[in-house]
Design a protein around this motif. Structure first.
Motif, mmCIF file in Angstrom:
data_model
loop_
_atom_site.group_PDB
_atom_site.id
_atom_site.type_symbol
_atom_site.label_atom_id
_atom_site.label_comp_id
_atom_site.label_asym_id
_atom_site.label_seq_id
_atom_site.Cartn_x
_atom_site.Cartn_y
_atom_site.Cartn_z
ATOM 1 N N SER A 180 8.795 4.227 0.734
ATOM 2 C CA SER A 180 9.638 4.878 1.741
ATOM 3 C C SER A 180 10.923 4.096 1.975
ATOM 4 O O SER A 180 12.026 4.655 1.978
ATOM 5 C CB SER A 180 8.866 5.046 3.048
ATOM 6 N N GLN A 239 0.187 11.858 12.816
ATOM 7 C CA GLN A 239 1.582 11.503 13.074
ATOM 8 C C GLN A 239 1.764 11.004 14.513
ATOM 9 O O GLN A 239 0.957 11.278 15.382
ATOM 10 C CB GLN A 239 2.494 12.715 12.861
ATOM 11 N N PHE A 247 9.840 10.831 15.952
ATOM 12 C CA PHE A 247 9.950 10.031 14.741
ATOM 13 C C PHE A 247 11.276 9.282 14.668
ATOM 14 O O PHE A 247 11.511 8.522 13.737
ATOM 15 C CB PHE A 247 9.777 10.926 13.508
ATOM 16 N N SER A 280 9.666 6.148 9.061
ATOM 17 C CA SER A 280 9.291 6.942 7.894
ATOM 18 C C SER A 280 7.985 6.414 7.312
ATOM 19 O O SER A 280 7.519 5.326 7.674
ATOM 20 C CB SER A 280 10.405 6.898 6.841
ATOM 21 N N PHE A 313 2.566 9.598 8.184
ATOM 22 C CA PHE A 313 2.701 10.760 7.313
ATOM 23 C C PHE A 313 1.690 10.819 6.173
ATOM 24 O O PHE A 313 1.863 11.594 5.227
ATOM 25 C CB PHE A 313 4.120 10.824 6.737
ATOM 26 N N ASN A 367 4.488 11.411 0.575
ATOM 27 C CA ASN A 367 5.240 11.646 1.813
ATOM 28 C C ASN A 367 6.062 10.430 2.225
ATOM 29 O O ASN A 367 7.058 10.563 2.942
ATOM 30 C CB ASN A 367 4.299 12.060 2.942
ATOM 31 N N SER A 390 9.809 11.154 2.990
ATOM 32 C CA SER A 390 10.335 10.891 4.334
ATOM 33 C C SER A 390 11.434 9.830 4.306
ATOM 34 O O SER A 390 12.373 9.886 5.111
ATOM 35 C CB SER A 390 9.211 10.468 5.288
ATOM 36 N N ALA A 423 15.025 10.659 5.888
ATOM 37 C CA ALA A 423 15.648 9.817 6.913
ATOM 38 C C ALA A 423 17.060 9.421 6.485
ATOM 39 O O ALA A 423 18.005 9.482 7.282
ATOM 40 C CB ALA A 423 14.791 8.580 7.168
ATOM 41 N N TYR A 439 16.885 15.012 11.329
ATOM 42 C CA TYR A 439 15.656 14.426 10.786
ATOM 43 C C TYR A 439 14.437 15.239 11.199
ATOM 44 O O TYR A 439 13.564 15.539 10.382
ATOM 45 C CB TYR A 439 15.533 12.978 11.269
ATOM 46 N N LEU A 444 11.892 17.179 8.663
ATOM 47 C CA LEU A 444 10.457 16.902 8.674
ATOM 48 C C LEU A 444 9.658 18.179 8.923
ATOM 49 O O LEU A 444 8.628 18.414 8.282
ATOM 50 C CB LEU A 444 10.130 15.862 9.747
ATOM 51 N N ILE A 472 7.508 18.453 5.662
ATOM 52 C CA ILE A 472 6.314 17.609 5.779
ATOM 53 C C ILE A 472 5.333 18.085 6.851
ATOM 54 O O ILE A 472 4.139 18.227 6.594
ATOM 55 C CB ILE A 472 6.718 16.140 6.067
#
Length: 380
Positions: free
Chosen positions: A14, A252, A257, A265, A271, A282, A286, A290, A308, A312, A316
């Motif tokens: 990430s 989550q 977030f 992230s 995630f 993910n 993510s 981001a 963002y 998401l 996601i």
């Protein structure tokens, strides 16, 4: 004090991909990593195809093995399923070499790195953020916390713990050649080999990654179930073994977030998939999202936060919500699950494999379809 557009804490998939995309788009980026790279990362190391194709470059150099077929077994049940594809469903990586490879790609785009450096303080200022580290202090406009399940960024950024963290135990194991040859042909999952969870067998180059996890937060002796799993897959002798315990966030965060100029992230945001506990794909996605939200709205933090969240939601969160419904049936309601498996098992396996491949998402009305067949779900 050195100044950067974006600071990123953590150099896993990430953080590395957030740095890659931000630096590629002209931002001055610094990666902060507490360990010396390359470093071992506790992880089964199974990269599903959707994560692999998300990467904008080839990772052939760090692939240990590719598997075009997977097997799923169910404890104390006649049900087992196989799925095959023309492209690798799961590619095996060792996280030290894989993560370093991604970091190098970010560095090639102009990102910088501070290794063996921990973030120890964070101050929000009118014109940005002041990060105190175990080395030099840093000023930045935005901060991305990609620092995993134990995220220091989240703690210093004001988040309370609201993720669901589940325990897992992973072993890197060398076994006699006969056992390795027998078990290295396919990726294998054994549902219910652990209460409310599963065990896995991931073949690597010359050894196996074996693991057990429960998708329910509970006190449990995972070592016992690991030993039982060795018996199940008929491993009677272990030549070398290295154990690693860890936590996987499969729920989550509930309090956003991103907050102002601070974004989370990957595992720091929670995630990982609630059904499979797979988190690499993910994490990659993510991190990219981001970076995209920040780069495209750099002058307005409110717009960056909103962007963002929208990204998401689109890419996601809906899928994770659907996955949590299936996970509830799979692990918490085995009797109902087995009835559904007898009717729809192979079809379900094919759908999940397609999701792993990145070919399709869960149907939009999946939740309503399942609830119409399983009345208990109207309460969740």
């Amino acid at each position: 004090m050195k100044e950067y557009d974006i600071a990123i804490v953590g150099t896993g998939p990430s953080g590395a991909m957030a740095a890659f995309h931000a630096a590629k788009n002209g931002k001055k980026v610094i990666l902060i990593e507490k360990e010396k790279l390359p470093r071992y990362k506790t992880c089964g190391g199974g990269l599903v195809h959707r994560g692999r194709i998300r990467l904008p470059f080839s990772i052939d150099a760090v692939i240990e093995k590719e598997f075009f077929e997977l097997e799923v077994f169910f404890e104390k049940s006649p049900h087992s399923f196989k799925a095959k594809r023309d492209e690798p469903i799961i590619s095996m990586v060792m996280r030290d070499s894989f993560d370093q490879f991604l970091v190098n790609k970010a560095l090639e785009k102009g990102a910088q790195i501070l290794a063996q450096t921990s973030m120890v303080g964070l101050t929000k200022e009118v014109d940005g953020l002041h990060i105190k580290t175990s080395g030099e202090d840093i000023k930045c406009q935005y901060l991305i916390g990609a620092d995993g399940a134990l995220s220091q960024t989240a703690k210093l950024g004001g988040w309370k713990e609201s993720r669901k963290l589940i325990p897992a135990l992973e072993y890197e194991v060398k076994v006699p050649e006969e056992d390795y040859n027998r078990l290295s042909k396919n990726v294998r999952f054994d549902v219910d080999a652990v209460p409310d969870g599963y065990a896995w067998c991931f073949p690597k180059n010359g050894h196996l990654s074996l693991g057990v996890c429960t998708l329910k937060k509970q006190k449990i002796d995972l070592k016992k179930y690991y030993k039982d799993y060795l018996k199940k897959i008929e491993i009677n002798e272990i030549l070398e073994s290295e154990a690693h315990g860890f936590q996987i966030p499969v729920g989550q965060r509930k309090d956003a977030f991103s907050k102002g100029r601070i974004f989370l992230s990957g595992d720091a945001a929670g995630f990982a998939d609630p059904l499979t506990a797979e988190g690499i794909s993910n994490a990659i996605l993510s991190g990219e999202l981001a970076a995209k939200a920040i780069v495209e709205n750099f002058e307005n933090e409110k717009d960056a936060n909103e962007a963002y969240q929208q990204l998401l939601d689109q890419h996601i969160l809906t899928e994770l919500g659907n996955s949590s419904i299936i996970a509830f049936i799979c692990y918490a309601q085995p009797a109902i699950r087995n009835i559904l498996l007898s009717k729809y098992g192979q079809k379900g396996c094919e759908i999940l494999t397609d999701i792993f491949m990145g070919k399709k998402a869960f149907p939009d009305d999946l939740k309503n379809k399942i609830k119409s067949r399983v009345p208990l779900l109207k309460f969740i």
